[in-house]
Design an enzyme around this catalytic site. Structure first.
Site, PDB file in Angstrom:
ATOM      1  N   ILE A  14       0.792  -1.076   0.053  1.00  0.00           N
ATOM      2  CA  ILE A  14       0.128  -0.027   0.090  1.00  0.00           C
ATOM      3  C   ILE A  14       0.898   1.298  -0.173  1.00  0.00           C
ATOM      4  CG2 ILE A  14      -0.361   0.055   2.697  1.00  0.00           C
ATOM      5  CD1 ILE A  14      -3.226   0.737   0.503  1.00  0.00           C
ATOM      6  N   ASN A  27      -5.677   2.621  14.423  1.00  0.00           N
ATOM      7  CA  ASN A  27      -6.285   1.959  15.447  1.00  0.00           C
ATOM      8  C   ASN A  27      -6.481   3.359  16.121  1.00  0.00           C
ATOM      9  OD1 ASN A  27      -4.241   3.334  17.478  1.00  0.00           O
ATOM     10  ND2 ASN A  27      -3.008   1.494  16.620  1.00  0.00           N
ATOM     11  N   GLY A  35       2.017  -3.664  11.155  1.00  0.00           N
ATOM     12  CA  GLY A  35       1.281  -3.901   9.797  1.00  0.00           C
ATOM     13  C   GLY A  35       1.321  -2.786   9.025  1.00  0.00           C
ATOM     14  N   VAL A  36       0.145  -2.488   8.265  1.00  0.00           N
ATOM     15  CA  VAL A  36      -0.007  -1.517   7.326  1.00  0.00           C
ATOM     16  C   VAL A  36       0.550  -0.045   8.030  1.00  0.00           C
ATOM     17  CG1 VAL A  36      -1.781   0.027   6.252  1.00  0.00           C
ATOM     18  CG2 VAL A  36      -1.790  -2.470   5.863  1.00  0.00           C
ATOM     19  N   ASP A  37      -0.214   0.204   9.329  1.00  0.00           N
ATOM     20  CA  ASP A  37      -0.125   1.341  10.042  1.00  0.00           C
ATOM     21  C   ASP A  37       1.425   1.594  10.248  1.00  0.00           C
ATOM     22  OD1 ASP A  37      -0.645   3.480  11.488  1.00  0.00           O
ATOM     23  OD2 ASP A  37      -1.480   2.487  13.289  1.00  0.00           O
ATOM     24  N   SER A 125      -8.561  -4.591   8.894  1.00  0.00           N
ATOM     25  CA  SER A 125      -9.080  -5.609  10.018  1.00  0.00           C
ATOM     26  C   SER A 125      -8.488  -7.050   9.667  1.00  0.00           C
ATOM     27  CB  SER A 125     -10.446  -5.604  10.120  1.00  0.00           C
ATOM     28  OG  SER A 125     -10.830  -4.385  10.855  1.00  0.00           O
ATOM     29  N   GLY A 127      -5.555  -8.281   9.317  1.00  0.00           N
ATOM     30  CA  GLY A 127      -4.121  -8.525  10.006  1.00  0.00           C
ATOM     31  C   GLY A 127      -4.356  -8.842  11.423  1.00  0.00           C
ATOM     32  N   VAL A 128      -3.576  -7.756  11.968  1.00  0.00           N
ATOM     33  CA  VAL A 128      -3.481  -7.749  13.778  1.00  0.00           C
ATOM     34  C   VAL A 128      -5.171  -8.014  14.316  1.00  0.00           C
ATOM     35  CG1 VAL A 128      -3.224  -6.499  15.633  1.00  0.00           C
ATOM     36  CG2 VAL A 128      -1.454  -6.472  13.884  1.00  0.00           C
ATOM     37  N   TYR A 129      -6.032  -7.275  13.644  1.00  0.00           N
ATOM     38  CA  TYR A 129      -7.542  -7.614  13.837  1.00  0.00           C
ATOM     39  C   TYR A 129      -8.237  -8.791  13.809  1.00  0.00           C
ATOM     40  CZ  TYR A 129      -7.144  -2.555  15.666  1.00  0.00           C
ATOM     41  OH  TYR A 129      -6.964  -1.495  16.539  1.00  0.00           O
TER      42      TYR A 129
HETATM   43  N1  AR6 Z   1       0.626  -3.110   2.070  1.00  0.00           N
HETATM   44  C1  AR6 Z   1      -0.734  -3.836   2.012  1.00  0.00           C
HETATM   45  N2  AR6 Z   1      -1.243  -4.441   2.852  1.00  0.00           N
HETATM   46  C2  AR6 Z   1      -0.253  -4.819   4.017  1.00  0.00           C
HETATM   47  C3  AR6 Z   1       0.883  -4.321   4.282  1.00  0.00           C
HETATM   48  C4  AR6 Z   1       1.294  -3.264   3.133  1.00  0.00           C
HETATM   49  N3  AR6 Z   1       2.455  -2.982   3.425  1.00  0.00           N
HETATM   50  N4  AR6 Z   1       1.225  -4.898   5.409  1.00  0.00           N
HETATM   51  C5  AR6 Z   1       0.355  -5.664   6.011  1.00  0.00           C
HETATM   52  N5  AR6 Z   1      -0.663  -5.638   4.964  1.00  0.00           N
HETATM   53  P1  AR6 Z   1      -3.179  -4.828   9.716  1.00  0.00           P
HETATM   54  P2  AR6 Z   1      -5.493  -4.568  11.089  1.00  0.00           P
HETATM   55  C6  AR6 Z   1      -1.864  -6.427   5.129  1.00  0.00           C
HETATM   56  O1  AR6 Z   1      -2.451  -5.812  10.828  1.00  0.00           O
HETATM   57  O2  AR6 Z   1      -5.916  -6.226  10.920  1.00  0.00           O
HETATM   58  C7  AR6 Z   1      -1.843  -2.227  13.592  1.00  0.00           C
HETATM   59  O3  AR6 Z   1      -0.973  -2.327  14.640  1.00  0.00           O
HETATM   60  C8  AR6 Z   1      -1.992  -7.648   6.075  1.00  0.00           C
HETATM   61  O4  AR6 Z   1      -1.539  -8.958   5.503  1.00  0.00           O
HETATM   62  O5  AR6 Z   1      -2.099  -3.908   8.894  1.00  0.00           O
HETATM   63  O6  AR6 Z   1      -6.730  -3.565  10.459  1.00  0.00           O
HETATM   64  C9  AR6 Z   1      -2.748  -0.852  13.595  1.00  0.00           C
HETATM   65  O7  AR6 Z   1      -2.110   0.109  14.453  1.00  0.00           O
HETATM   66  C10 AR6 Z   1      -3.326  -7.751   6.357  1.00  0.00           C
HETATM   67  O8  AR6 Z   1      -4.163  -8.594   5.315  1.00  0.00           O
HETATM   68  O9  AR6 Z   1      -4.319  -4.042  10.043  1.00  0.00           O
HETATM   69  C11 AR6 Z   1      -3.902  -1.474  14.646  1.00  0.00           C
HETATM   70  O10 AR6 Z   1      -3.500  -1.533  15.828  1.00  0.00           O
HETATM   71  C12 AR6 Z   1      -3.845  -6.412   6.248  1.00  0.00           C
HETATM   72  O11 AR6 Z   1      -2.980  -5.756   5.472  1.00  0.00           O
HETATM   73  C13 AR6 Z   1      -4.091  -2.732  13.886  1.00  0.00           C
HETATM   74  O12 AR6 Z   1      -2.799  -2.965  13.348  1.00  0.00           O
HETATM   75  C14 AR6 Z   1      -4.447  -5.773   7.442  1.00  0.00           C
HETATM   76  O13 AR6 Z   1      -3.552  -5.937   8.415  1.00  0.00           O
HETATM   77  C15 AR6 Z   1      -5.093  -3.084  12.559  1.00  0.00           C
HETATM   78  O14 AR6 Z   1      -5.110  -4.193  12.456  1.00  0.00           O
END
Ligand code: AR6
Length: 173
Positions: A14, A27, A35-37, A125, A127-129
């Protein structure tokens, strides 16, 4: 349902998207995470966090509610803005689907207000969620298709792995 939005799916990162708006899977604190954040703040640089802190010091003193979205600069990312959206944590006991849909709808509304024409979403949501990706894909695609997307020329989901890509592909109408 209105006119179907033209939804693009790509496998990738992303933070590399050259679009007006990149949506962050944030969050409630708006102060970063994994993760993305984590990737967005790392690559976008400290300007993004500085704006998030200003939001916390101002209108969003208690942070952002689940399902809501708010914009900041994109810093050094090849995008104009980051729209930080807070997805729900997956729950077996409670149906939080409408909050996941709200994330997508509210992100589009914030992007529209900014004047954006192109937007990229991650799989919020999933990934971590811990939201099951097939279900999250169905909810995300339906939320976009139920929104007024007439101003957007690109609505892209950026999927990190093949499983997520396949889930979104299967959820397309
Ligand atoms: N580009 C695209 N997709 C990605 C990337 C990237 N660089 N990195 C991970 N993903 P997540 P959530 C995918 O955990 O579940 C954070 O700590 C990953 O494989 O990023 O909404 C925040 O601060 C997954 O499929 O987001 C919150 O506390 C998807 O992106 C919490 O995580 C989302 O994973 C939010 O959790």
């Amino acid at each position: 349902m209105g006119v179907m939005a033209d939804i693009e799916l790509v496998r990738g990162d992303i933070t590399e998207q050259e679009v007006d708006v990149v949506v962050n899977a944030a969050n409630s604190s708006l102060l970063g995470g994994g993760g993305v954040d984590g990737a967005i703040h790392r690559k976008g640089g400290p300007e993004i966090l500085a704006e998030c802190r200003k939001l916390r010091a101002g209108h969003h003193g208690k942070g952002l509610k689940t399902g809501q979205a708010v914009a900041t600069t994109a810093g050094r990312l090849p995008a104009r803005w980051v729209v930080h959206a807070v997805g729900p944590v997956w729950s077996q006991a409670e149906d939080r689907s409408s909050l996941l849909a709200d994330c997508h709808r509210n992100s589009l509304a914030v992007a529209a207000e900014l004047g954006a024409a192109t937007i990229a979403f991650p799989a919020i949501s999933t990934g971590v969620y811990r939201w099951p990706v097939e279900d999250a894909a169905r909810i995300a695609i339906a939320a976009v298709n139920d929104s007024d997307t007439s101003r957007f020329s690109i609505i892209r989901f950026v999927l990190f792995d093949q499983r997520a890509y396949d889930a979104f592909h299967n959820a397309l109408p």
